[in-house]
Design a protein around this motif. Sequence first.
Motif, PDB file in Angstrom:
ATOM      1  N   ASN A 252      -3.452  64.573   8.400  1.00 28.85           N
ATOM      2  CA  ASN A 252      -4.347  64.419   9.546  1.00 28.85           C
ATOM      3  C   ASN A 252      -5.784  64.831   9.221  1.00 28.85           C
ATOM      4  O   ASN A 252      -6.701  64.454   9.931  1.00 28.85           O
ATOM      5  N   ARG A 253      -5.965  65.590   8.157  1.00 34.74           N
ATOM      6  CA  ARG A 253      -7.311  66.000   7.743  1.00 34.74           C
ATOM      7  C   ARG A 253      -8.026  64.902   6.947  1.00 34.74           C
ATOM      8  O   ARG A 253      -9.203  65.012   6.657  1.00 34.74           O
ATOM      9  N   LEU A 254      -7.286  63.881   6.555  1.00 33.24           N
ATOM     10  CA  LEU A 254      -7.863  62.774   5.788  1.00 33.24           C
ATOM     11  C   LEU A 254      -8.450  61.731   6.721  1.00 33.24           C
ATOM     12  O   LEU A 254      -8.086  61.651   7.894  1.00 33.24           O
ATOM     13  N   THR A 255      -9.328  60.904   6.181  1.00 34.75           N
ATOM     14  CA  THR A 255      -9.813  59.762   6.956  1.00 34.75           C
ATOM     15  C   THR A 255      -8.658  58.769   7.106  1.00 34.75           C
ATOM     16  O   THR A 255      -7.685  58.822   6.358  1.00 34.75           O
ATOM     17  N   ALA A 256      -8.783  57.859   8.037  1.00 36.20           N
ATOM     18  CA  ALA A 256      -7.727  56.862   8.254  1.00 36.20           C
ATOM     19  C   ALA A 256      -7.479  56.054   6.978  1.00 36.20           C
ATOM     20  O   ALA A 256      -6.323  55.812   6.611  1.00 36.20           O
ATOM     21  N   ASP A 257      -8.535  55.633   6.288  1.00 33.46           N
ATOM     22  CA  ASP A 257      -8.364  54.859   5.059  1.00 33.46           C
ATOM     23  C   ASP A 257      -7.680  55.662   3.966  1.00 33.46           C
ATOM     24  O   ASP A 257      -6.854  55.139   3.224  1.00 33.46           O
ATOM     25  N   GLN A 258      -8.004  56.939   3.867  1.00 31.44           N
ATOM     26  CA  GLN A 258      -7.361  57.793   2.865  1.00 31.44           C
ATOM     27  C   GLN A 258      -5.881  57.972   3.193  1.00 31.44           C
ATOM     28  O   GLN A 258      -5.028  57.905   2.305  1.00 31.44           O
ATOM     29  N   ARG A 259      -5.556  58.191   4.468  1.00 31.17           N
ATOM     30  CA  ARG A 259      -4.158  58.330   4.897  1.00 31.17           C
ATOM     31  C   ARG A 259      -3.370  57.076   4.557  1.00 31.17           C
ATOM     32  O   ARG A 259      -2.253  57.148   4.056  1.00 31.17           O
TER      33      ARG A 259
ATOM     34  N   GLN B 144      -7.635  44.402   1.849  1.00 24.32           N
ATOM     35  CA  GLN B 144      -8.695  43.418   1.614  1.00 24.32           C
ATOM     36  C   GLN B 144      -9.983  44.087   1.135  1.00 24.32           C
ATOM     37  O   GLN B 144     -11.055  43.930   1.720  1.00 24.32           O
ATOM     38  N   CYS B 145      -9.830  44.856   0.053  1.00 27.16           N
ATOM     39  CA  CYS B 145     -10.976  45.534  -0.550  1.00 27.16           C
ATOM     40  C   CYS B 145     -10.772  45.573  -2.065  1.00 27.16           C
ATOM     41  O   CYS B 145      -9.664  45.327  -2.545  1.00 27.16           O
ATOM     42  N   PRO B 146     -11.812  45.890  -2.825  1.00 30.64           N
ATOM     43  CA  PRO B 146     -11.663  45.954  -4.283  1.00 30.64           C
ATOM     44  C   PRO B 146     -10.732  47.096  -4.717  1.00 30.64           C
ATOM     45  O   PRO B 146     -10.611  48.116  -4.030  1.00 30.64           O
ATOM     46  N   VAL B 147     -10.096  46.922  -5.875  1.00 29.19           N
ATOM     47  CA  VAL B 147      -9.208  47.947  -6.423  1.00 29.19           C
ATOM     48  C   VAL B 147      -9.985  49.249  -6.634  1.00 29.19           C
ATOM     49  O   VAL B 147      -9.454  50.339  -6.414  1.00 29.19           O
ATOM     50  N   GLY B 148     -11.241  49.150  -7.055  1.00 29.35           N
ATOM     51  CA  GLY B 148     -12.065  50.343  -7.244  1.00 29.35           C
ATOM     52  C   GLY B 148     -12.202  51.159  -5.966  1.00 29.35           C
ATOM     53  O   GLY B 148     -12.203  52.395  -6.006  1.00 29.35           O
ATOM     54  N   THR B 149     -12.292  50.489  -4.839  1.00 33.55           N
ATOM     55  CA  THR B 149     -12.374  51.179  -3.544  1.00 33.55           C
ATOM     56  C   THR B 149     -11.069  51.911  -3.262  1.00 33.55           C
ATOM     57  O   THR B 149     -11.069  53.051  -2.786  1.00 33.55           O
ATOM     58  N   VAL B 150      -9.953  51.266  -3.563  1.00 32.41           N
ATOM     59  CA  VAL B 150      -8.634  51.892  -3.371  1.00 32.41           C
ATOM     60  C   VAL B 150      -8.534  53.135  -4.251  1.00 32.41           C
ATOM     61  O   VAL B 150      -8.095  54.197  -3.806  1.00 32.41           O
ATOM     62  N   LYS B 151      -8.943  53.013  -5.512  1.00 35.16           N
ATOM     63  CA  LYS B 151      -8.894  54.146  -6.440  1.00 35.16           C
ATOM     64  C   LYS B 151      -9.748  55.299  -5.925  1.00 35.16           C
ATOM     65  O   LYS B 151      -9.333  56.460  -5.984  1.00 35.16           O
ATOM     66  N   ALA B 152     -10.929  54.997  -5.423  1.00 35.64           N
ATOM     67  CA  ALA B 152     -11.814  56.042  -4.910  1.00 35.64           C
ATOM     68  C   ALA B 152     -11.195  56.732  -3.690  1.00 35.64           C
ATOM     69  O   ALA B 152     -11.232  57.966  -3.579  1.00 35.64           O
ATOM     70  N   ARG B 153     -10.621  55.952  -2.786  1.00 36.90           N
ATOM     71  CA  ARG B 153      -9.996  56.536  -1.593  1.00 36.90           C
ATOM     72  C   ARG B 153      -8.816  57.426  -1.982  1.00 36.90           C
ATOM     73  O   ARG B 153      -8.639  58.508  -1.422  1.00 36.90           O
ATOM     74  N   LEU B 154      -8.022  56.978  -2.951  1.00 37.06           N
ATOM     75  CA  LEU B 154      -6.884  57.759  -3.411  1.00 37.06           C
ATOM     76  C   LEU B 154      -7.352  59.047  -4.083  1.00 37.06           C
ATOM     77  O   LEU B 154      -6.806  60.125  -3.832  1.00 37.06           O
ATOM     78  N   PHE B 155      -8.375  58.962  -4.907  1.00 34.27           N
ATOM     79  CA  PHE B 155      -8.920  60.140  -5.579  1.00 34.27           C
ATOM     80  C   PHE B 155      -9.402  61.163  -4.555  1.00 34.27           C
ATOM     81  O   PHE B 155      -9.046  62.345  -4.620  1.00 34.27           O
ATOM     82  N   HIS B 156     -10.199  60.712  -3.598  1.00 36.99           N
ATOM     83  CA  HIS B 156     -10.752  61.639  -2.601  1.00 36.99           C
ATOM     84  C   HIS B 156      -9.656  62.209  -1.695  1.00 36.99           C
ATOM     85  O   HIS B 156      -9.727  63.377  -1.302  1.00 36.99           O
ATOM     86  N   ALA B 157      -8.630  61.410  -1.401  1.00 37.63           N
ATOM     87  CA  ALA B 157      -7.513  61.908  -0.586  1.00 37.63           C
ATOM     88  C   ALA B 157      -6.767  63.005  -1.332  1.00 37.63           C
ATOM     89  O   ALA B 157      -6.432  64.050  -0.754  1.00 37.63           O
ATOM     90  N   ARG B 158      -6.507  62.794  -2.619  1.00 34.29           N
ATOM     91  CA  ARG B 158      -5.786  63.808  -3.404  1.00 34.29           C
ATOM     92  C   ARG B 158      -6.602  65.090  -3.523  1.00 34.29           C
ATOM     93  O   ARG B 158      -6.052  66.191  -3.421  1.00 34.29           O
ATOM     94  N   VAL B 159      -7.912  64.963  -3.736  1.00 31.00           N
ATOM     95  CA  VAL B 159      -8.768  66.156  -3.829  1.00 31.00           C
ATOM     96  C   VAL B 159      -8.738  66.913  -2.508  1.00 31.00           C
ATOM     97  O   VAL B 159      -8.575  68.137  -2.484  1.00 31.00           O
ATOM     98  N   LYS B 160      -8.860  66.181  -1.411  1.00 36.35           N
ATOM     99  CA  LYS B 160      -8.862  66.838  -0.098  1.00 36.35           C
ATOM    100  C   LYS B 160      -7.524  67.518   0.178  1.00 36.35           C
ATOM    101  O   LYS B 160      -7.479  68.645   0.676  1.00 36.35           O
TER     102      LYS B 160
END
Length: 194
Positions: free
Chosen positions: A130-137, A158-174
């Motif tokens: 719940n502390r993550l953004t909706a996209d990160q969740r 419907q976004c680039p793979v790089g965007t997915v990687k960034a969201r996953l990275f930031h979600a794991r850090v958070k």
Amino acid sequence: MNDADIDSDATDRMLLQRMAVGDRTALAVLYRSYYGRLSRFLARLTRRSDVIEEVVNDCFWIAWQKAGSFHGDSRVSTWIIGIAYRCGLKALRQHGDEPVEDDVLVLDRFHAHDPDEDRELRDWLAKGLNRLTADQRLVIELVYGLGHTLDDVAIIMQCPVGTVKARLFHARVKLRNTLPALAGEPVRQKESMP
């Protein structure tokens, strides 16, 4: 993909082909097969138990209508989750994005069949998510919860793979920084190099 995933996708493709010619039994089989996964995914996306059933039904109405246009560019599961994702976003625009129930309660309903899950662990993880953004969740749910590849997630969202990687990275850090505090453990700061 492992052999089970390949077999499952082959079965799903056959069901879509049958749906394309009007086989309602194939629709019922596919619906039962995906209902639990879609419900858990949509609980993370919408956080609104009152729209989950509606979105699942909308998703399968679209799958029924478009079964003949599935080109096989992705796995069937990726295609269906993508439809559910877009239907969920539409429902959020129509109904608002404020959750009507605590996310943990929504998830309990869809995990009630699994007696081995530890409620305390689920509560802790739900609070962290719940502390993550909706996209990160969603990226966490799609990758770790549903087992999709990063390429699949890019297709679904419907976004680039790089965007997915960034969201996953930031979600794991958070999560790495949040979960220990939620468990009552002090967060250890990385020591700086002298």
